[in-house]
Design an enzyme around this catalytic site. Structure first.
Site, PDB file in Angstrom:
ATOM      1  N   SER A 257       0.837  -1.203   0.000  1.00  0.00           N
ATOM      2  CA  SER A 257       0.000   0.000   0.000  1.00  0.00           C
ATOM      3  C   SER A 257       0.871   1.252   0.000  1.00  0.00           C
ATOM      4  CB  SER A 257      -0.940  -0.030   1.209  1.00  0.00           C
ATOM      5  OG  SER A 257      -1.945   0.955   1.086  1.00  0.00           O
ATOM      6  N   ASN A 258       0.296   2.406   0.317  1.00  0.00           N
ATOM      7  CA  ASN A 258       1.049   3.659   0.368  1.00  0.00           C
ATOM      8  C   ASN A 258       0.504   4.538   1.488  1.00  0.00           C
ATOM      9  OD1 ASN A 258      -1.115   5.491  -0.739  1.00  0.00           O
ATOM     10  ND2 ASN A 258      -0.924   4.069  -2.465  1.00  0.00           N
TER      11      ASN A 258
END
Ligand code: C5P
Length: 222
Positions: A29-30
């Site tokens: 993810s980020n």
């Protein structure tokens, strides 16, 4: 009422990060917080629009009055976005969609038996570009987070993805953009650009929503 200037419009907004599963317990993810997308949803709601917010996993409360569609992966966001986009006036892609997903998601938790391992990745669908290819496409607004040559890359994305507007933020600058409470934007159309100066994301969102509507009205003028 002048302050309800979006009364007959339906806005669909994507926000937050996506999570790309690796196995049943892990993901890629980020750091997107979703703050900018949620601020745009609130600003559009207070201007009287019907708002559908398609959100990846974030720690924010849903703006009161919006339809919230919660998704996890880019594939789920893509599916929800295309389903909603056929029935809206304005589509704002604020989500930080993962560029790649895991090619083969393991059905069982991966064991740490090997000293090294490789993950094969494949590109995700470009959600905003696919919405902009729809036959009855809504007014489409994208975002561009750039660290250099902001105007060059933003204009490239505007053209390549067939967008009506693109809002660029310089993520190399301190105290703005990703995960911060403040932001500054430069908004490009094919013919002009407008600066929205550094302010908290809710104030920036209010100005951005008004600017998007100006361009929308311009485009639909008979
Ligand atoms: O190409 P890039 O990721 O920089 O483009 C950013 C813009 O495209 C944002 O509006 C983002 O929400 C959108 N995007 C998307 N689907 C992707 C990647 C980006 O909608 N898979």
């Amino acid at each position: 009422f002048a302050d309800k200037y979006l009364e007959n419009q339906h806005w669909v907004i994507t926000a937050g990060p996506t999570r790309e599963p690796i196995d049943p317990v892990r993901y890629i993810s980020n750091h997107s917080s979703g703050k900018m997308g949620y601020a745009i949803a609130r600003a559009a709601l207070s201007a009287g629009a019907k708002v559908t917010l398609i959100s990846g996993p974030v720690a924010l409360e849903a703006p009161i009055g919006c339809q919230l569609i919660q998704v996890t992966s880019a594939d789920e966001m893509h599916q929800a976005a295309l389903a909603q986009a056929t029935d809206c006036t304005t589509f704002v892609a604020c989500a930080a969609v993962a560029d790649y997903k895991v090619a083969n998601i393991a059905s069982e938790k991966i064991k740490k038996t090997n000293d090294a391992m490789q993950l094969a990745l494949v590109k995700n669908h470009d959600i905003v570009a696919d919405v902009a290819q729809l036959k009855d496409k809504p007014f489409v607004v994208g975002f561009a987070a750039e660290t250099q040559d902001v105007e060059h890359y933003a204009r490239g994305k505007l053209m390549r993805k067939n967008l009506d507007l693109i809002a660029a933020n310089d993520v190399a600058k301190e105290n703005q953009g990703f995960n911060s409470n403040d932001n500054a934007l430069t908004v490009f159309s094919s013919i002009d650009k407008t600066e929205i100066p550094l302010a908290n994301k809710q104030q920036v969102a209010k100005q951005l929503v008004a600017l998007i509507n100006q361009h929308y009205q311009q485009k639909h003028k008979v």
